[in-house]
Motif scaffolding. Structure first.
Motif, short mmCIF file in Angstrom:
data_model
loop_
_atom_site.label_atom_id
_atom_site.label_comp_id
_atom_site.label_asym_id
_atom_site.label_seq_id
_atom_site.Cartn_x
_atom_site.Cartn_y
_atom_site.Cartn_z
N PRO A 1 59.01 -39.91 -0.05
CA PRO A 1 58.44 -39.03 0.99
C PRO A 1 57.06 -39.51 1.41
N LEU A 2 56.76 -39.38 2.69
CA LEU A 2 55.44 -39.73 3.20
C LEU A 2 54.58 -38.46 3.21
N PRO A 3 53.54 -38.41 2.37
CA PRO A 3 52.76 -37.17 2.25
C PRO A 3 51.74 -37.03 3.37
N GLU A 4 51.17 -35.84 3.46
CA GLU A 4 50.01 -35.63 4.31
C GLU A 4 48.81 -36.30 3.64
N PRO A 5 47.82 -36.73 4.42
CA PRO A 5 46.63 -37.33 3.80
C PRO A 5 45.92 -36.32 2.91
N PRO A 6 45.45 -36.75 1.73
CA PRO A 6 44.76 -35.83 0.82
C PRO A 6 43.47 -35.28 1.43
N ALA A 7 43.07 -34.11 0.97
CA ALA A 7 41.79 -33.54 1.40
C ALA A 7 40.66 -34.51 1.08
N GLN A 8 39.80 -34.77 2.07
CA GLN A 8 38.69 -35.71 1.98
C GLN A 8 39.13 -37.14 1.66
N GLY A 9 40.43 -37.39 1.79
CA GLY A 9 40.98 -38.73 1.62
C GLY A 9 41.60 -39.18 2.92
N LEU A 10 42.56 -40.09 2.84
CA LEU A 10 43.24 -40.53 4.05
C LEU A 10 44.59 -41.14 3.68
N PRO B 1 41.53 -33.58 5.76
CA PRO B 1 40.44 -32.64 6.10
C PRO B 1 39.18 -32.93 5.30
N GLY B 2 38.05 -33.04 5.98
CA GLY B 2 36.78 -33.22 5.31
C GLY B 2 36.37 -34.65 5.03
N HIS B 3 37.22 -35.63 5.40
CA HIS B 3 36.81 -37.01 5.18
C HIS B 3 35.60 -37.34 6.07
N PRO B 4 34.58 -38.02 5.54
CA PRO B 4 33.38 -38.29 6.34
C PRO B 4 33.59 -39.30 7.45
N GLN B 5 34.68 -40.05 7.43
CA GLN B 5 35.03 -41.04 8.45
C GLN B 5 33.95 -42.12 8.62
N VAL B 6 33.40 -42.53 7.48
CA VAL B 6 32.53 -43.69 7.43
C VAL B 6 32.94 -44.51 6.21
N ASP B 7 32.59 -45.81 6.22
CA ASP B 7 32.92 -46.65 5.08
C ASP B 7 31.76 -46.69 4.09
N ALA B 8 31.84 -47.57 3.09
CA ALA B 8 30.83 -47.64 2.04
C ALA B 8 29.47 -48.06 2.56
N GLU B 9 29.43 -48.68 3.74
CA GLU B 9 28.17 -49.09 4.36
C GLU B 9 27.76 -48.17 5.50
N GLN C 1 29.41 -47.37 8.06
CA GLN C 1 29.96 -47.76 9.36
C GLN C 1 31.06 -46.79 9.75
N PRO C 2 31.11 -46.36 11.01
CA PRO C 2 32.11 -45.37 11.41
C PRO C 2 33.53 -45.91 11.29
N LEU C 3 34.44 -45.03 10.91
CA LEU C 3 35.85 -45.37 10.80
C LEU C 3 36.67 -44.51 11.77
N CYS C 4 37.73 -45.13 12.32
CA CYS C 4 38.63 -44.42 13.22
C CYS C 4 40.07 -44.69 12.79
N GLU C 5 40.97 -43.81 13.19
CA GLU C 5 42.39 -44.09 12.98
C GLU C 5 42.74 -45.41 13.65
N GLY C 6 43.49 -46.24 12.93
CA GLY C 6 43.85 -47.56 13.44
C GLY C 6 42.98 -48.67 12.91
N ASP C 7 41.79 -48.32 12.33
CA ASP C 7 40.93 -49.34 11.74
C ASP C 7 41.59 -49.92 10.48
N THR C 8 41.29 -51.18 10.20
CA THR C 8 41.75 -51.81 8.97
C THR C 8 40.63 -51.75 7.94
N VAL C 9 40.97 -51.37 6.72
CA VAL C 9 39.98 -51.25 5.66
C VAL C 9 40.50 -51.92 4.38
N ALA C 10 39.57 -52.36 3.54
CA ALA C 10 39.87 -52.82 2.19
C ALA C 10 39.23 -51.81 1.25
#
Length: 378
Positions: free
Chosen positions: A19-28, A68-76, A78-87
Motif C-alpha cells: 500500500p502507498l501511504p499518506e506522507p507522515p506528519a512533518q515528513g514527506l 502536514p507541518g513539514h517546513p519545506q526546506v532542506d538541511a541548508e 533551501q526551499p523544497l517543492c513537490e517534484g524536487d529531487t533530494v538525497a
C-alpha cells in the motif's frame, strides 16, 4: 499501490506490491529514483532477517507530497517543492537520549536512532519482530517509494546532477568524515593534509576511491591506493592515483617497503583503512610514520579477528594518532553535496552500472563481482 524488493531470507529478495501511504506528519512521501547498493547491503542479504524488511540507505528520490507541518526546506534551508529531487541522511536521531542532549543530533551518537534501510540489530538496537496483518513500512531504498519521517535531513539535488551520481552522497560523506578527522589545528607540526604529504588508502572499493578523491581536493600531494580486484584498480589508475598497489602481486611486507621507499624511509603521513579486513589495521600501523595518523573506517562490523597489535611498538613509541570512524554527521553530507555539485571531479567513473529496481539480483551480483559501485535507478 507501490512495489518493493523485500528482504525475506538468506540471499532472498521478494518483489511485493504494498500500500502507498499518506506522507507522515512533518515528513514527506518520496518516489525513489536512485539507490546505491552498499557493501553492507550485500553483507546483510547473505543473512537471515529477524523480520521481512526493505533494505537500502543510499537514497535519492523525487518529492511526491509533503506531510502536514513539514517546513519545506532542506538541511541548508533551501526551499523544497513537490517534484524536487533530494538525497537524504539515513539516520534520524531521537533528540531525547543523553547522547543527543550532550553532543547534539548531528553527532550520530544517538542511543535510539531510526536508520533507513538498515535492520536495528545491525547497529546494536532491538531487532524487528514480524507483525501479522500490518502493512510493511516503506523504510528503505530498495522500494519505489519511501515514507520519510519527521526530522530527516534532506539535501536538494541540483538539476545538473544525475540521481545515480547523487546516490554517492552517503559513501562520499564517509570519505569526507574520514579525511576531516585527520585534520589538526592550522600550522600544527603533526598536520598530515598538506601538499608535501603522502597518504595511503587501503581498499579500492567505493569508500576507498572516494576517499582518494577527497584527499586530492584537500591538497594532499601524493595518494597511494592498494586493493585486490582488478576492475577497481583499473578505475583507481584512471582517476590518476599516484601509485596503485595490487595486493595479489605484492605481499604486505612488499607494500610496506614500497611506501617507505616513496617517503625516504619515514612512512606515510596518513593511512586510511577502507577495507573490511581486520588485518589491514596492522598493515596501516606498519606503514605510517612517527607522529602520523591512521584512520580506521573499513571495519565497522564486529568480528572475532584474532589480530595481534603491540600498543607500545605500533602506537605509543611512535606517537601515532589512531582514530576510528563508524558513522558520519550531517555536516559531512553538506560537504559531500558541495563536492558532487562542483563539477570537474569524475565521480561518475565509480559507477560501473545502473540496474532497474526489477533487476536487483543482478545489481547485487555485480557488486560482489568486483564493481566499484552499482545503483538502482528508475
Amino acid at each position: 499501490m507501490t512495489s518493493a524488493n523485500v528482504w525475506v531470507g538468506k540471499n532472498r529478495l521478494e518483489r511485493r506490491s504494498l500500500p502507498l501511504p499518506e506522507p507522515p506528519a512533518q515528513g514527506l512521501l518520496l518516489e525513489v529514483t536512485a539507490n546505491g547498493i552498499c557493501g553492507t547491503d550485500a553483507h546483510l542479504i547473505g543473512q537471515d532477517p529477524t523480520a521481512p524488511m526493505i533494505l537500502g540507505h543510499e537514497i535519492v528520490g523525487r518529492i511526491v507530497a509533503f506531510g502536514p507541518g513539514h517546513p519545506q526546506v532542506d538541511a541548508e534551508d533551501q526551499p523544497l517543492c513537490e517534484g524536487d529531487t533530494v538525497a537524504l541522511f539515513p539516520w534520524v536521531p531521537c533528540l531525547t537520549c543523553w547522547s543527543c542532549r550532550r553532543f547534539g543530533p548531528g553527532a550520530t551518537t544517538c542511543a535510539e536512532p531510526f536508520v533507513y534501510g538498515v535492520p536495528p540489530e545491525a547497529i546494536g538496537l532491538t531487532p524487528l519482530s514480524a507483525a501479522e496483518d500490518v502493512p510493511l513500512p516503506l523504510t528503505g531504498g530498495f522500494g519505489r517509494h519511501l515514507a520519510v519521517r519527521q526530522g530527516t535531513y534532506l539535501w536538494r539535488v541540483p538539476e545538473s546532477l544525475s540521481p545515480a551520481v547523487a546516490s554517492l552522497l552517503d559513501p562520499l560523506a564517509v570519505a569526507v568524515r574520514s579525511v576531516d578527522l585527520a585534520r589538526t589545528a592550522p600550522g600544527a607540526w603533526d598536520e598530515v593534509l598538506t601538499p608535501d604529504a603522502t597518504a595511503v588508502v587501503l581498499g579500492a572499493g567505493a569508500i576507498g576511491l572516494l576517499t582518494s578523491l577527497v584527499l586530492r581536493q584537500v591538497g594532499v600531494g601524493t595518494v597511494v591506493v592498494s586493493g585486490s580486484r582488478l576492475g577497481r584498480l583499473s578505475v583507481a589508475r584512471e582517476l590518476g592515483i599516484d601509485r596503485v598497489m595490487d595486493t595479489g602481486e605484492l605481499g604486505a611486507d612488499e607494500r610496506r617497503r614500497v611506501v617507505h621507499d616513496m617517503t625516504g624511509g619515514r612512512g606515510a603521513d596518513l593511512v586510511i583503512d577502507a577495507t573490511n579486513s581486520p588485518a589491514a589495521l596492522g598493515e596501516a600501523l606498519g606503514m605510517v610514520r612517527r607522529l602520523g595518523t591512521v584512520i580506521e573506517v573499513g571495519n565497522i562490523v564486529p568480528a572475532d579477528s584474532g589480530i595481534t597489535l603491540d600498543p607500545a611498538r605500533d602506537i605509543c613509541q611512535r606517537s601515532v594518532r589512531l582514530l576510528g570512524v563508524s558513522f558520519n554527521p550531517p555536516r559531512s553530507y553538506t560537504e559531500g553535496m558541495a563536492l558532487l555539485s562542483r563539477g570537474g571531479i569524475p565521480f561518475e567513473r565509480l559507477i560501473a552500472r545502473s540496474f532497474s529496481f526489477d533487476d536487483i539480483g543482478s545489481a547485487v551480483e555485480a557488486l560482489t563481482g568486483g564493481a566499484v559501485k552499482v545503483t538502482l535507478t528508475a
